[in-house]
Design a protein around this motif. Structure first.
Motif, PDB file in Angstrom:
ATOM      1  N   ALA A  12       0.834  -1.204   0.000  1.00 51.03           N
ATOM      2  CA  ALA A  12       0.000   0.000   0.000  1.00 51.03           C
ATOM      3  C   ALA A  12       0.870   1.256   0.000  1.00 51.03           C
ATOM      4  CB  ALA A  12      -0.933  -0.004   1.207  1.00 51.03           C
ATOM      5  N   ALA A  13       1.932   1.246   0.795  1.00 45.91           N
ATOM      6  CA  ALA A  13       2.824   2.409   0.870  1.00 45.91           C
ATOM      7  C   ALA A  13       3.574   2.610  -0.447  1.00 45.91           C
ATOM      8  CB  ALA A  13       3.813   2.251   2.024  1.00 45.91           C
ATOM      9  N   ILE A  14       3.985   1.497  -1.056  1.00 51.74           N
ATOM     10  CA  ILE A  14       4.663   1.581  -2.371  1.00 51.74           C
ATOM     11  C   ILE A  14       3.715   2.200  -3.391  1.00 51.74           C
ATOM     12  CG2 ILE A  14       5.485   0.168  -4.300  1.00 51.74           C
ATOM     13  CD1 ILE A  14       6.745  -1.731  -2.229  1.00 51.74           C
ATOM     14  N   GLN A  15       2.464   1.784  -3.338  1.00 53.41           N
ATOM     15  CA  GLN A  15       1.463   2.304  -4.277  1.00 53.41           C
ATOM     16  C   GLN A  15       1.189   3.777  -3.986  1.00 53.41           C
ATOM     17  OE1 GLN A  15      -1.683  -0.327  -5.479  1.00 53.41           O
ATOM     18  NE2 GLN A  15      -3.193   1.285  -5.327  1.00 53.41           N
ATOM     19  N   ASP A  16       1.046   4.134  -2.728  1.00 55.08           N
ATOM     20  CA  ASP A  16       0.780   5.532  -2.359  1.00 55.08           C
ATOM     21  C   ASP A  16       1.875   6.470  -2.865  1.00 55.08           C
ATOM     22  OD1 ASP A  16      -0.698   4.967   0.954  1.00 55.08           O
ATOM     23  OD2 ASP A  16      -1.566   4.957  -1.069  1.00 55.08           O
ATOM     24  N   HIS A  17       3.107   6.001  -2.817  1.00 56.77           N
ATOM     25  CA  HIS A  17       4.242   6.811  -3.254  1.00 56.77           C
ATOM     26  C   HIS A  17       4.522   6.671  -4.747  1.00 56.77           C
ATOM     27  CE1 HIS A  17       5.966   8.315   0.611  1.00 56.77           C
ATOM     28  NE2 HIS A  17       5.193   7.373   1.079  1.00 56.77           N
ATOM     29  N   ARG A  18       3.713   5.856  -5.421  1.00 53.70           N
ATOM     30  CA  ARG A  18       3.856   5.614  -6.863  1.00 53.70           C
ATOM     31  C   ARG A  18       5.300   5.243  -7.219  1.00 53.70           C
ATOM     32  NH1 ARG A  18       0.250   5.433 -10.033  1.00 53.70           N
ATOM     33  NH2 ARG A  18       1.496   5.944 -11.862  1.00 53.70           N
ATOM     34  N   LEU A  19       5.860   4.334  -6.458  1.00 49.58           N
ATOM     35  CA  LEU A  19       7.222   3.885  -6.721  1.00 49.58           C
ATOM     36  C   LEU A  19       7.248   2.864  -7.835  1.00 49.58           C
ATOM     37  CD1 LEU A  19       8.632   3.293  -3.117  1.00 49.58           C
ATOM     38  CD2 LEU A  19       8.568   5.405  -4.457  1.00 49.58           C
ATOM     39  N   GLU A  20       8.283   2.887  -8.638  1.00 48.77           N
ATOM     40  CA  GLU A  20       8.563   1.757  -9.530  1.00 48.77           C
ATOM     41  C   GLU A  20       9.037   0.634  -8.613  1.00 48.77           C
ATOM     42  OE1 GLU A  20      10.709   4.016 -13.206  1.00 48.77           O
ATOM     43  OE2 GLU A  20      11.217   1.897 -12.915  1.00 48.77           O
ATOM     44  N   PHE A  21       8.582  -0.573  -8.888  1.00 47.93           N
ATOM     45  CA  PHE A  21       8.992  -1.666  -8.012  1.00 47.93           C
ATOM     46  C   PHE A  21       9.087  -2.974  -8.776  1.00 47.93           C
ATOM     47  CE2 PHE A  21       5.045  -4.081  -7.648  1.00 47.93           C
ATOM     48  CZ  PHE A  21       4.109  -3.166  -8.104  1.00 47.93           C
TER      49      PHE A  21
END
Lengths: 135, 117
Positions: free
Chosen positions: B18-27
């Protein structure tokens, strides 16, 4: 599992991390094995080449400048893994490009678990027939 | 920021996704951990996020043995005594879920700052 008894190895290409996680859980619950997920076309191409999945689940809309259909074309240069596309209901242009790529219809998002797993199973079945020289 | 996320369980580390998505990180999320070193060589990552809930977790082993020295790493666990293990293995910061779920966004922002140095 494929017909040889090995767990099917699946690569997920999806730029929303929560959606990718949900797909991974669904796929693993169904008995397949998720090798990884990627959020961009470039990462997807590298992962597909390195991890050699049996099936790729590809969202059409991705981060970056390339979409999932462009990623699929790039992947095809090094991998024959069947690709299950996911796209929104109003993406008519994408549907035509996907049909031109592999003759398939995409799974419409939001995809329920059964629809997603059926699409993966169908794609995997086709791959097995290709390996056996039937098609 | 492009991060490599290695969770040894999926559902337990949903807040991290969820945090990765909130920050719109490439992953890239890897489940086949033995390939993590290969993937590190192929893709230029800025940060590492490791989720480990057991002492014999392959993700903890990866952190100990393969973390690049100049790559910031965030360790996440749901098991209190694993915090020390993750720190000893090389995590720059460790969060315990669910107690510190609200700190995830700050931790990711900190990773982003560290990765830009």
């Amino acid at each position: 599992m494929d017909r040889s008894g090995k767990a099917l190895r699946v690569l997920i290409v999806e730029d929303e991390a929560l959606v990718a996680l949900d797909y991974a859980l669904t796929i693993e619950d169904a008995g397949a094995y998720v090798v990884g997920t990627a959020s961009t076309a470039d990462a997807a191409e590298k992962l597909a080449k390195a991890l050699r999945p049996d099936v790729i689940v590809m969202d059409v809309s991705l981060m970056g400048t390339k979409d999932g259909i462009e990623a699929a074309h790039a992947i095809r240069a090094s991998s024959a893994a069947p690709i299950v596309f996911l796209t929104g209901p109003s993406a008519a242009g994408a549907h035509a490009r996907i049909r031109a790529f592999n003759g398939s219809a995409p799974v419409t998002k939001p995809a329920d678990n059964r629809t997603l797993i059926s699409a993966i199973a169908r794609a995997a079945g086709l791959m097995l027939l290709l390996c056996l020289g039937v098609l | 920021m492009r991060c490599l996320f290695l969770p040894d369980e999926l559902e337990a580390f949903r807040p991290v996704a969820a945090a990765i998505q909130d920050h719109r990180l490439e992953f890239v999320l890897l489940r086949e951990f033995q390939t993590a070193r290969l993937i590190l060589d192929l893709i230029d990552f800025d940060a590492l996020i490791v989720g480990a809930n057991a002492i014999d977790s392959p993700t903890l082993q990866f952190l100990k043995q393969c973390k690049p020295t100049d790559m910031p790493a965030l360790g996440i666990t749901c098991v209190p005594w694993m915090c020390e293990e993750l720190a000893a293995a090389g995590a720059d910061r460790v969060l315990l879920l669910p107690d510190q779920t609200t700190h995830l966004n700050t931790a990711i922002a900190e990773l982003q700052r560290r990765s830009m140095r």
